[in-house]
Scaffold this active site. Sequence first.
Site, PDB file in Angstrom:
ATOM      1  N   ASN A   7      28.857  70.192  27.061  1.00 11.52           N
ATOM      2  CA  ASN A   7      30.150  69.813  27.631  1.00 11.52           C
ATOM      3  C   ASN A   7      30.470  70.821  28.730  1.00 11.52           C
ATOM      4  O   ASN A   7      30.921  71.933  28.463  1.00 11.52           O
ATOM      5  CB  ASN A   7      31.201  69.846  26.514  1.00 11.52           C
ATOM      6  CG  ASN A   7      32.567  69.382  26.982  1.00 11.52           C
ATOM      7  OD1 ASN A   7      32.785  69.180  28.187  1.00 11.52           O
ATOM      8  ND2 ASN A   7      33.479  69.217  26.050  1.00 11.52           N
ATOM      9  N   ARG A 240      50.913  68.341  29.716  1.00 14.36           N
ATOM     10  CA  ARG A 240      50.988  67.180  30.632  1.00 14.36           C
ATOM     11  C   ARG A 240      52.203  66.324  30.311  1.00 14.36           C
ATOM     12  O   ARG A 240      52.529  66.128  29.142  1.00 14.36           O
ATOM     13  CB  ARG A 240      49.722  66.322  30.493  1.00 14.36           C
ATOM     14  CG  ARG A 240      48.493  66.966  31.069  1.00 14.36           C
ATOM     15  CD  ARG A 240      47.244  66.154  30.759  1.00 14.36           C
ATOM     16  NE  ARG A 240      46.297  66.950  30.019  1.00 14.36           N
ATOM     17  CZ  ARG A 240      45.231  66.456  29.392  1.00 14.36           C
ATOM     18  NH1 ARG A 240      44.986  65.170  29.424  1.00 14.36           N
ATOM     19  NH2 ARG A 240      44.422  67.257  28.741  1.00 14.36           N
ATOM     20  N   GLU A 386      33.628  64.124  18.126  1.00 18.19           N
ATOM     21  CA  GLU A 386      33.151  63.595  19.400  1.00 18.19           C
ATOM     22  C   GLU A 386      31.709  64.038  19.686  1.00 18.19           C
ATOM     23  O   GLU A 386      30.911  63.275  20.206  1.00 18.19           O
ATOM     24  CB  GLU A 386      34.080  64.060  20.527  1.00 18.19           C
ATOM     25  CG  GLU A 386      35.459  63.424  20.404  1.00 18.19           C
ATOM     26  CD  GLU A 386      36.513  64.077  21.279  1.00 18.19           C
ATOM     27  OE1 GLU A 386      37.095  65.084  20.835  1.00 18.19           O
ATOM     28  OE2 GLU A 386      36.759  63.593  22.386  1.00 18.19           O
TER      29      GLU A 386
END
Length: 402
Positions: A7, A240, A386
């Site tokens: 990643n 966010r 994931e």
Amino acid sequence: MNVLVVNAGSSSLKYQLFDTANGSVVAKGLCERIGIDGAITHKQLASGKEYSAQLPMPNHTAAMTYVVEALTNADHGCVKSMDEIEAVGHRIVHGGAYFSESMLLNKDVLAKLELCRDLAPLHTGAHIQGIEGCLAVMPNTPQVLVFDTAFHQTMPKEAYTYAIPTELYEKYAIRRYGFHGTSHSYVSAEMTKILGKVEGTKIVTCHLGNGSSISAVKDGKVLDTSMGFTPLAGVEMGTRCGDIDPAIVPFLMDKLNMNTTQINDYLNKKCGFLGVSGVSSDCRDLEAAIAAGNENAKLAMDLLGYQIKKYIGSYAAAMGGLDAIVFTAGIGENTASIRKRALDGLEFLGVEYDADVNEKTFGRNGVTELSTKNSKVKVYMIPTNEELVIASDTEAIVKASK
Ligand code: ADP
């Protein structure tokens, strides 16, 4: 099969080596401050042996050289040579409309990934560097790209289209894409196993972490999802803002004298939990602040709970019913008070959950049912994984290509 999951971020590169025969992690680590100075931390899981060092990492290729050294080290490594690693799986944030499934890397795939650069410039640039780093140190090992956006490619047009002139979709590919696809795919598939069927199922998956997104998964396929053109959309997140009136953007640019880069940074890094509470982007800090009487911290948490509830209701309407709600990721797995805020008041949909079980449920406990026997809608906490999805997809694609 030994699969290395990579990643790559702009200045970091996380890795996990999986043995897909039993889904176990053999070793994992992190390279940080790439392009600045450089540091690696590495852990071999079986022995618990750890290694960390400050090393010069001008780019991702240099970082990968140290990953190879760590993985093959006689003391804290886990393979004799990189030949024992049969495939690399890369997490890719944005696959645009080009990729609806994971892909074996080749020239054509890399060229299409280049076309996604505009959609997520920082992420895509970092991914390409991560891929180049792996190609440099493991030139003969097959590499697979696994996209955060791919699972959402089944959305119908009315779910992914924004009400802006159609030519903007054609010219700039502006549409809803959705993110956290590997997580939504994993937990919804686990939920369909519990329900005993895929066809006819209506599931809402709530991936709630620093970044959060909610998906409507009907018949095992995504019908709608809360994130949009970018991962800034949807529910309130750590830093966010999630969905706001788009007119706030030019208004703020005027009032705060910001250019496009500054406003983008502001909405991504200074809003959400952090902005509303003025305390922190981390749920645990907010809970501590609430206990100390901080009203804005409470508002930040109330807001997220309310927004999740609205998404669940609207997705039940979009799917024409609801069989299950799944909570996952850092907050979804561990923060009972957010699950409570989201679930209370959904009795009219047939949701009934056990408040005691909810209070005692954490990700480390593994899959847990929160709903009562009488609940028409099943409610589950399912820990996400994931990296395992990336490793499994990689194995399947590499095997199929042989
Ligand atoms: P990311 O999106 O960065 O992967 P995570 O899924 O790790 O984020 O979620 C981080 C959020 O989960 C933080 O707000 C954190 O407070 C919250 N959280 C609550 N309890 C825990 C816990 N026991 N472990 C990890 N995160 C937790």
